[in-house]
Structure formats: C-alpha cells, structure tokens
Scaffold this motif. Structure first.
Motif, short mmCIF file in Angstrom:
data_model
loop_
_atom_site.label_atom_id
_atom_site.label_comp_id
_atom_site.label_asym_id
_atom_site.label_seq_id
_atom_site.Cartn_x
_atom_site.Cartn_y
_atom_site.Cartn_z
N THR A 187 -2.17 -6.49 -0.12
CA THR A 187 -1.66 -7.60 -0.89
C THR A 187 -0.42 -8.09 -0.39
OG1 THR A 187 -2.50 -6.26 -2.72
CG2 THR A 187 -0.79 -7.65 -3.64
N ILE A 188 0.62 -7.38 0.23
CA ILE A 188 1.90 -7.83 0.82
C ILE A 188 1.62 -8.81 1.85
CG2 ILE A 188 3.80 -6.98 1.79
CD1 ILE A 188 3.53 -6.16 -1.07
N LYS A 230 -4.26 9.25 1.71
CA LYS A 230 -5.08 9.15 0.23
C LYS A 230 -5.02 10.22 -0.51
CE LYS A 230 -9.09 7.34 -1.94
NZ LYS A 230 -10.60 7.04 -1.74
N ASN A 259 -5.29 -1.40 3.75
CA ASN A 259 -5.05 -0.76 2.75
C ASN A 259 -4.49 -1.71 1.54
OD1 ASN A 259 -2.49 -0.05 0.75
ND2 ASN A 259 -3.07 1.98 1.96
N PHE A 298 7.67 -0.92 2.19
CA PHE A 298 6.32 -0.40 2.09
C PHE A 298 6.04 0.11 3.67
CE2 PHE A 298 6.35 -3.85 -0.90
CZ PHE A 298 5.76 -3.36 -1.94
N LYS A 318 -2.94 -2.18 -0.96
CA LYS A 318 -1.50 -2.37 -1.26
C LYS A 318 -0.86 -3.09 -0.35
CE LYS A 318 1.51 0.97 -0.92
NZ LYS A 318 2.59 2.06 -1.27
N LEU A 319 -0.90 -2.77 0.98
CA LEU A 319 -0.42 -3.58 2.01
C LEU A 319 -1.17 -4.94 2.30
CD1 LEU A 319 0.04 -0.38 4.62
CD2 LEU A 319 1.72 -1.62 3.16
#
Length: 258
Positions: A147-148, A205, A142, A81, A144-145
C-alpha cells in the motif's frame, strides 16, 4: 492516539535532516561553500567530499524548497514502516548513491562531450528513498508495505522521467542544470538496497492462539454451549447433519454376516 502509534524517530529524523539542509543553505548564502566547494565533481579527487556534503547544499531557494517536502515525506515513510533497517538504508544509500554519481563519467549524452559539473542537492536521496520504498514493498509482498509502495508510485511516479537528461524531452537554449546522473544513481541504489534488504527486518506474521489446529478452550466451549441453550431459535434453520439410521443398513449387515 495517532501520535502514540507513530514511531518518534519517524518524526525526529526528517526534522533533523531538514534542519541540516536549511542550515547549510543559510551558510551558503553567508559565503560558505562557494563555487564547487562541497559539491560532487565526477571522477575528480577533490569532488569526493561532495559524497558527504552535496545532499545538504542547494543552488537557490526553489531548489531546496523542491526537495524539502519529498525528503520529509519519504524519510517519514522509511522510518515508520522500515524501522529496523531505516538507519542502514539511509546512511548506505547516502554514501552509495553519492559514490555512484562521482563514478559516472560526466558525458553530455546529446553532444557526446565531457562536461564537468558541480553536482549538489538532495534529489539523489529523494530518488534513492522513493525507489527503495516502492520496490521493497513489491519484493516483500506485504499488503501494508505494498500500500505504501502504491502511494509512493501515485505521488512520485513522475520521478521516473528525471533519470533521463532533460534535453531528451525539450529543446533548451542552454544545458540543463538538473543532474540526471544524481537521479539515476539514486534510483539504482534504491533498487539494489531493496533487493539486498528484502528479507532483513521483515515482520513476522502474527498468529493468534485460535488459529492453531489443536486449540481448545474449555471456557469458550462452555460459553458456546450456554449460548446454544439460551438461543435455540438461532439454530433452527441451520442445516443439520443427518443422523444415520442403523435399520436402513440392516439387510446389508445381514448379508455381510452370512
């Protein structure tokens, strides 16, 4: 399909790191790196080489097994990631966290006495990686990040207690062999790197062509008109824009002309 979407380095680097850790563990059991050889010894010049070698050395089988899975998972997440900065984070974090451990005075916070210990193990790297991934996702904001970051917090959130001496929580018959200094140095290093690299390697983006305000496609327009002509029933119950009737404003127009 799954393996095609995964960065090869995300699998290769953890595999190499684990290979190095277990190879050095075997060398230790064969008689190499005896005593404090290769370990970090705070504030002593001979302990500086531990900055490079200490993460590869472990005291026993339980020690290296305990670090194997976290190193594998966190390195995978880092290179998957954060591919553009992963090598820099890993190498800088390795050296910086080791140097910070070496610079921390070896004071026993319970007794106040100086206690020179030989510090080995990859737990400092585990803390550095965990804290970097967690805070980097927050600083970049972000989805996605983030979520990590939440996954790391979920599975490794209890690491926070490791930055404090074990004696703070339990009564021990002998001094703890767990290096809270290494954990503290790794966490501080991870947070600092997350701040410094928060805008580096950031994914731009993606903006699709139809998101631009002046976008027009003749092909799409023809398809849309054709659909309306072939399926008028789909639009019968839709609210229609009321057409203005000029005759309703005739008197007002006549008054203006006078």
């Amino acid at each position: 399909m799954l393996f095609k979407s995964i960065n090869l380095r995300s699998l290769l680097v953890p595999f190499i790191m684990l290979g190095m850790m277990w190879s050095f563990f075997i060398l230790q059991n064969l008689g190499f790196f005896e005593g404090c050889n290769g370990a970090i010894i705070p504030l002593l010049p001979q302990g500086l080489k531990g900055v490079l070698f200490a993460p590869l050395l472990h005291g026993n089988l339980d020690h290296i097994i305990g670090n194997t899975l976290p190193i594998a998972v966190l390195l995978f997440l880092l290179f998957e990631f954060y591919p553009k900065i992963a090598f820099r984070i890993f190498l800088i974090g390795w050296i910086a966290s080791g140097l910070l451990v070496w610079m921390l005075p070896p004071i026993d916070l319970v007794t106040g006495k100086w206690n020179y210990n030989c510090i080995i193990g990859a737990s400092g790297l585990v803390y550095m990686l965990a804290f970097f991934i967690f805070f980097s996702g927050i600083f970049r904001w972000n989805m996605k990040l983030l979520t990590i970051s939440l996954l790391v917090a979920l599975y490794y959130g209890s690491l926070i207690w490791g930055i404090f001496p074990e004696e703070f929580f339990t009564q021990l018959e002998e001094p703890s062999k767990i290096s809270w200094q290494s954990h503290l140095a790794g966490s501080i290093t991870g947070i600092i790197l997350a701040v410094l690299f928060r805008k580096i390697g950031e994914e731009k983006k993606r903006k699709f062509i139809w998101e631009f305000p002046n976008y027009y496609s003749e092909r799409d327009d023809k398809m849309w008109q054709k659909y309306i002509a072939n399926h008028p029933e789909d639009f019968e119950e839709l609210p229609q824009l009321k057409q203005e009737n000029i005759w309703e404003y005739l008197d007002e127009i006549r008054k203006r002309e006078k």
